[in-house]
Scaffold this motif. Structure first.
Motif, PDB file in Angstrom:
ATOM      1  N   ARG A  45     -57.347  -1.316 -60.771  1.00  0.00           N
ATOM      2  CA  ARG A  45     -55.821  -0.758 -60.956  1.00  0.00           C
ATOM      3  C   ARG A  45     -55.015  -1.015 -62.245  1.00  0.00           C
ATOM      4  N   ASP A  46     -54.241  -0.324 -62.820  1.00  0.00           N
ATOM      5  CA  ASP A  46     -53.417  -0.489 -63.643  1.00  0.00           C
ATOM      6  C   ASP A  46     -51.934  -0.931 -62.787  1.00  0.00           C
ATOM      7  N   ARG A  47     -52.019  -2.352 -62.885  1.00  0.00           N
ATOM      8  CA  ARG A  47     -50.794  -3.007 -61.932  1.00  0.00           C
ATOM      9  C   ARG A  47     -49.406  -2.638 -62.444  1.00  0.00           C
ATOM     10  N   GLN A  48     -49.161  -2.061 -63.650  1.00  0.00           N
ATOM     11  CA  GLN A  48     -48.073  -1.722 -64.431  1.00  0.00           C
ATOM     12  C   GLN A  48     -47.531  -0.412 -63.927  1.00  0.00           C
ATOM     13  N   ALA A  49     -48.636   0.500 -63.469  1.00  0.00           N
ATOM     14  CA  ALA A  49     -48.263   1.836 -63.422  1.00  0.00           C
ATOM     15  C   ALA A  49     -47.263   2.189 -62.087  1.00  0.00           C
ATOM     16  N   GLN A  50     -46.676   3.183 -62.316  1.00  0.00           N
ATOM     17  CA  GLN A  50     -45.604   3.622 -61.224  1.00  0.00           C
ATOM     18  C   GLN A  50     -46.101   4.963 -60.700  1.00  0.00           C
ATOM     19  N   VAL A  51     -46.877   5.264 -60.355  1.00  0.00           N
ATOM     20  CA  VAL A  51     -47.402   6.395 -59.798  1.00  0.00           C
ATOM     21  C   VAL A  51     -47.786   6.318 -58.483  1.00  0.00           C
ATOM     22  N   SER A  52     -47.703   7.307 -57.550  1.00  0.00           N
ATOM     23  CA  SER A  52     -48.047   7.256 -56.153  1.00  0.00           C
ATOM     24  C   SER A  52     -48.486   8.647 -55.969  1.00  0.00           C
ATOM     25  N   GLY A  53     -49.102   8.621 -54.762  1.00  0.00           N
ATOM     26  CA  GLY A  53     -49.555   9.893 -54.176  1.00  0.00           C
ATOM     27  C   GLY A  53     -50.977   9.775 -53.733  1.00  0.00           C
ATOM     28  N   ASP A  54     -51.700  10.930 -53.326  1.00  0.00           N
ATOM     29  CA  ASP A  54     -53.102  10.803 -52.557  1.00  0.00           C
ATOM     30  C   ASP A  54     -54.218  10.720 -53.739  1.00  0.00           C
ATOM     31  N   HIS A  55     -55.497  10.270 -53.224  1.00  0.00           N
ATOM     32  CA  HIS A  55     -56.484  10.286 -54.045  1.00  0.00           C
ATOM     33  C   HIS A  55     -56.318   9.144 -55.233  1.00  0.00           C
ATOM     34  N   LEU A  56     -55.558   8.112 -54.889  1.00  0.00           N
ATOM     35  CA  LEU A  56     -55.390   7.123 -56.021  1.00  0.00           C
ATOM     36  C   LEU A  56     -56.063   5.938 -55.527  1.00  0.00           C
ATOM     37  N   ASP A  57     -56.652   5.821 -54.456  1.00  0.00           N
ATOM     38  CA  ASP A  57     -57.378   4.486 -53.851  1.00  0.00           C
ATOM     39  C   ASP A  57     -58.945   4.809 -53.940  1.00  0.00           C
ATOM     40  N   VAL A  58     -59.408   5.617 -54.967  1.00  0.00           N
ATOM     41  CA  VAL A  58     -60.894   5.691 -55.190  1.00  0.00           C
ATOM     42  C   VAL A  58     -60.941   4.870 -56.388  1.00  0.00           C
ATOM     43  N   TYR A  59     -62.178   3.928 -56.165  1.00  0.00           N
ATOM     44  CA  TYR A  59     -62.353   3.124 -57.465  1.00  0.00           C
ATOM     45  C   TYR A  59     -63.858   2.994 -57.840  1.00  0.00           C
ATOM     46  N   SER A  60     -64.338   2.896 -58.788  1.00  0.00           N
ATOM     47  CA  SER A  60     -65.828   2.792 -59.397  1.00  0.00           C
ATOM     48  C   SER A  60     -66.591   3.889 -58.904  1.00  0.00           C
ATOM     49  N   ALA A  61     -66.105   5.257 -59.240  1.00  0.00           N
ATOM     50  CA  ALA A  61     -66.476   6.596 -58.985  1.00  0.00           C
ATOM     51  C   ALA A  61     -66.354   7.508 -60.047  1.00  0.00           C
ATOM     52  N   ILE A  62     -66.904   8.603 -60.111  1.00  0.00           N
ATOM     53  CA  ILE A  62     -66.635   9.734 -60.948  1.00  0.00           C
ATOM     54  C   ILE A  62     -65.693  10.627 -59.898  1.00  0.00           C
ATOM     55  N   VAL A  63     -64.513  11.118 -60.284  1.00  0.00           N
ATOM     56  CA  VAL A  63     -63.695  11.629 -59.744  1.00  0.00           C
ATOM     57  C   VAL A  63     -63.341  13.216 -60.160  1.00  0.00           C
ATOM     58  N   ALA A  64     -63.634  13.663 -61.317  1.00  0.00           N
ATOM     59  CA  ALA A  64     -63.336  14.706 -61.997  1.00  0.00           C
ATOM     60  C   ALA A  64     -64.083  14.983 -63.174  1.00  0.00           C
ATOM     61  N   ILE A  65     -64.098  16.246 -63.608  1.00  0.00           N
ATOM     62  CA  ILE A  65     -64.707  16.735 -65.043  1.00  0.00           C
ATOM     63  C   ILE A  65     -63.377  17.317 -65.796  1.00  0.00           C
ATOM     64  N   ALA A  66     -63.440  17.337 -67.050  1.00  0.00           N
ATOM     65  CA  ALA A  66     -62.488  17.786 -67.892  1.00  0.00           C
ATOM     66  C   ALA A  66     -62.814  18.013 -69.122  1.00  0.00           C
ATOM     67  N   THR A  67     -62.276  18.760 -70.024  1.00  0.00           N
ATOM     68  CA  THR A  67     -62.542  19.114 -71.303  1.00  0.00           C
ATOM     69  C   THR A  67     -61.385  18.392 -72.408  1.00  0.00           C
ATOM     70  N   ILE A  68     -62.007  17.739 -73.347  1.00  0.00           N
ATOM     71  CA  ILE A  68     -60.892  17.008 -74.067  1.00  0.00           C
ATOM     72  C   ILE A  68     -60.800  17.964 -75.347  1.00  0.00           C
ATOM     73  N   THR A  69     -59.467  18.437 -75.345  1.00  0.00           N
ATOM     74  CA  THR A  69     -59.143  19.720 -76.031  1.00  0.00           C
ATOM     75  C   THR A  69     -58.652  19.222 -77.580  1.00  0.00           C
ATOM     76  N   GLU A  70     -57.758  18.125 -77.641  1.00  0.00           N
ATOM     77  CA  GLU A  70     -57.481  17.474 -79.059  1.00  0.00           C
ATOM     78  C   GLU A  70     -57.183  16.151 -78.873  1.00  0.00           C
ATOM     79  N   CYS A  71     -56.918  15.710 -79.943  1.00  0.00           N
ATOM     80  CA  CYS A  71     -56.149  14.433 -80.210  1.00  0.00           C
ATOM     81  C   CYS A  71     -55.017  14.163 -81.215  1.00  0.00           C
TER      82      CYS A  71
END
Length: 131
Positions: A45-71
């Protein structure tokens, strides 16, 4: 297929929230722009992160798919809503779909190639988004 490992809670915020930018210190390689990737929740976990909510306790797993659209590089930090960090490369994400069941996988730094067995397990899940 390529995957990108992202620490929690950021991976969960991408998969199940509104985070549509990934902050990196390095520019996106051109060959990955427009690519469909797997989002992997890292082992730590990023210990400095200030985000809370559901689905944040999954580790070492593929959780989603996405497209990178730009940088793009942000100097002032005024772009990409609340998620974009100042003085960072912003990799924007679209067509994000959370996996109904996270798929356990060992990640790696940077982009990494996912084993065929893991890709097939991911592909069998109904995400409601075309691959």
């Amino acid at each position: 297929m390529k995957a990108l490992t992202i620490r929690q809670p950021w991976a969960g915020a991408i998969a199940h929230g509104t985070k549509r930018v990934e902050n990196r210190t390095w520019k996106l390689p051109a060959k990955h722009e427009g690519a469909r990737i797997l989002i992997h929740a890292g082992a730590q976990r990023d210990r400095q992160a200030q985000v809370s909510g559901d689905h944040l306790d999954v580790y070492s797993a593929i959780v989603a798919i996405a497209t990178i659209t730009e940088c793009h590089f942000s100097v002032a930090g005024t772009c990409c809503g609340p998620w974009g960090f100042e003085r960072a490369y912003h990799w924007t994400l679209a067509d994000v779909a959370a996996l109904p069941e996270p798929v356990p996988a060992k990640g790696a730094l940077g982009f990494w190639t996912v084993d065929d067995d893991i890709v097939n397990t991911v592909l069998r899940q109904d995400t409601g988004v075309a691959w």
